[in-house]
Scaffold this active site. Structure first.
Site, mmCIF file in Angstrom:
data_model
loop_
_atom_site.group_PDB
_atom_site.id
_atom_site.type_symbol
_atom_site.label_atom_id
_atom_site.label_comp_id
_atom_site.label_asym_id
_atom_site.label_seq_id
_atom_site.Cartn_x
_atom_site.Cartn_y
_atom_site.Cartn_z
ATOM 1 N N CYS A 96 0.805 -1.225 0.000
ATOM 2 C CA CYS A 96 0.000 0.000 0.000
ATOM 3 C C CYS A 96 0.840 1.278 0.000
ATOM 4 O O CYS A 96 0.304 2.365 -0.194
ATOM 5 C CB CYS A 96 -0.945 0.004 1.198
ATOM 6 S SG CYS A 96 -2.102 -1.391 1.168
ATOM 7 N N HIS A 389 -9.283 3.367 -1.667
ATOM 8 C CA HIS A 389 -7.885 2.951 -1.536
ATOM 9 C C HIS A 389 -7.446 2.054 -2.691
ATOM 10 O O HIS A 389 -7.402 0.843 -2.567
ATOM 11 C CB HIS A 389 -7.692 2.228 -0.199
ATOM 12 C CG HIS A 389 -6.342 1.660 0.018
ATOM 13 N ND1 HIS A 389 -5.181 2.264 -0.439
ATOM 14 C CD2 HIS A 389 -5.943 0.515 0.650
ATOM 15 C CE1 HIS A 389 -4.142 1.532 -0.093
ATOM 16 N NE2 HIS A 389 -4.585 0.464 0.561
ATOM 17 N N CYS A 419 0.566 2.579 6.161
ATOM 18 C CA CYS A 419 0.855 1.206 6.575
ATOM 19 C C CYS A 419 0.757 0.317 5.345
ATOM 20 O O CYS A 419 0.109 0.667 4.363
ATOM 21 C CB CYS A 419 -0.121 0.746 7.644
ATOM 22 S SG CYS A 419 -1.847 0.676 7.086
#
Length: 433
Positions: A96, A389, A419
């Site tokens: 990510c 996301h 994260c």
């Protein structure tokens, strides 16, 4: 910081950032690939910046769920966007934090003098995630392709079982632990004492802040409009996940997903699967001045960190942020805004808790806690829970959003953290002056 160099390295300017609208997987971008989205955002970024493509030295781009037909996504973006074929490109991946990695890789090249102008970013299409075959079926297909007659081609399939014919989606669990991110977030909520009410409040604030930002026109210059091919009859002009009308009461009624009996992580306080792309235009400060650009801001420092994925999988930001602050010669109190990727509200709350904790600082080997984050300065124009996301694009989205908000507030510094799977974490400190 007014000089061109820091520690002998050139100062890296972030001239502009742009993204597509972020769309829930399976909706408006369902027919597009990650390459389609990446091409669109890079083309638009170059056009909006009024940049001569011949000035671009390199493109650094990434994605997390690979496109099997175009695995070298950065190079394919260059070619698909019609940029000069001589432009170098390479693909990065850090789960990510992928587009943060793209930013840092590009910035390092500029800081060292290896390049003057770089486009960095990432793209993701969860609507177009690859579906794999089982290993027995893959072996049978390979063996069948070598057969010379029809019986020879059919023979490898005779030993297959029914389960061998089922499609295999991309892995969603940690290879090392077998736990999904959602299960890990649930674990963090329980071990850190993060209540359901706190998680829902974080989600509520995310939606409220994002809705306000759209209403006030804050995203008008950083989110492009997309006419969706092939017929171009449908357009995407804004994120389709933001819920202006959500309420704490509505969020509280959603059932837990990963621990249905005792859990607190729901679809409402977690980020959804999303399609989208984002890109940043990077230059040396000297080059930006020579071309007449006023940078949005500058990269002051960065840090990556890792922790045991079997412990607190999504606590990487709490390990990375103190290092980035130290490298910048700053304290948390010096920071004007904080942007923290909202994979899950439980993860956000856990990292905020860890940064203020003496016990965590001792566990991590730091001299003391980083400090308390002022919630009124956190994700003030929305985060991943409300905006979405797309794994490879989120970091670039956060950087652009943060720098634009600093400009609106006439403030100078922002700490951005992300994260990532594998127990990874990333942090960058950006400044305007």
């Amino acid at each position: 910081m007014a000089s061109e160099k820091r520690n002998g390295h050139r100062r890296v300017a972030i001239v502009r950032g742009l993204r597509t609208p972020f769309a829930k997987a399976g909706t408006v971008f369902a027919g597009l690939t990650a390459l389609d989205l990446g091409r669109m955002v890079v083309q638009e970024l170059v056009q909006r910046s009024d940049l001569d493509p011949n000035e671009i030295n390199q493109v650094v781009f990434g994605q997390v769920i690979p496109t099997l037909t175009a695995p070298s996504i950065a190079r394919e973006v260059v070619l698909a966007a019609g940029l000069p074929k001589r432009i170098d490109a390479f693909t990065v991946a850090r789960a990510c934090a992928t587009s943060i990695q793209a930013l840092v890789a590009g910035a390092n090249a500029i800081a060292l003098g290896d390049a003057d102008v770089i486009i960095a970013g990432g793209t993701e299409s969860l609507s177009d995630a690859p579906i794999f075959t089982s290993r027995p079926l893959a072996h049978a297909l390979a063996a069948s392709s070598k057969g010379k007659s029809l019986p020879d081609k059919l023979k490898p399939f005779q030993k297959l079982k029914g389960k061998d014919l089922l499609p295999v989606p991309p892995a969603i669990a940690e290879y090392s632990t077998g736990e999904t991110m959602g299960e890990s977030a649930e674990k963090m909520a329980k071990e850190n004492g993060i209540s359901r009410e706190e998680q829902d409040l974080i989600a509520f604030n995310s939606h409220q802040n994002a809705a306000r930002a759209w209403k006030e026109g804050y995203f008008a210059d950083e989110v492009m409009h997309v006419l969706v091919p092939p017929r171009y009859e449908q357009s995407a002009t804004k994120d389709n996940i933001v819920r202006e009308d959500t309420s704490l009461e509505a969020l509280s009624k959603l059932k837990p997903v990963f621990d249905r009996r005792y859990g607190s992580v729901t679809a409402g306080n977690a980020s959804p699967l999303t399609d989208g792309a984002a890109a940043l235009l990077l230059m040396s400060e000297e080059k930006a001045k020579a071309l007449g650009y006023e940078p949005l801001g500058f990269l002051r420092s960065h840090a990556f960190a890792a922790t045991d994925p079997g412990d607190q999988l999504l606590q990487g930001p709490a390990y990375a942020a103190p290092v980035a602050l130290k490298r910048a010669g700053m304290k948390l109190a010096d920071i004007d805004l904080v942007e923290m990727h909202e994979a899950f509200a439980a993860q956000v709350a856990s990292n905020i808790q860890a940064l203020a904790s003496k016990e965590f600082a001792k566990k991590a080997g730091f001299s003391g806690p980083v400090g308390e984050i002022d919630r009124s300065l956190l994700n003030v124009t929305g985060g991943s829970i409300s905006l979405g996301h797309p794994f490879g694009a989120t970091g670039a989205r956060i950087v652009t959003q943060a720098l634009n908000e600093l400009k609106r507030r006439n403030k100078n510094t922002v700490l951005c953290t992300v994260c990532a799977a594998g127990g990874l974490g990333a942090a960058v400190i950006l400044e305007r002056a």
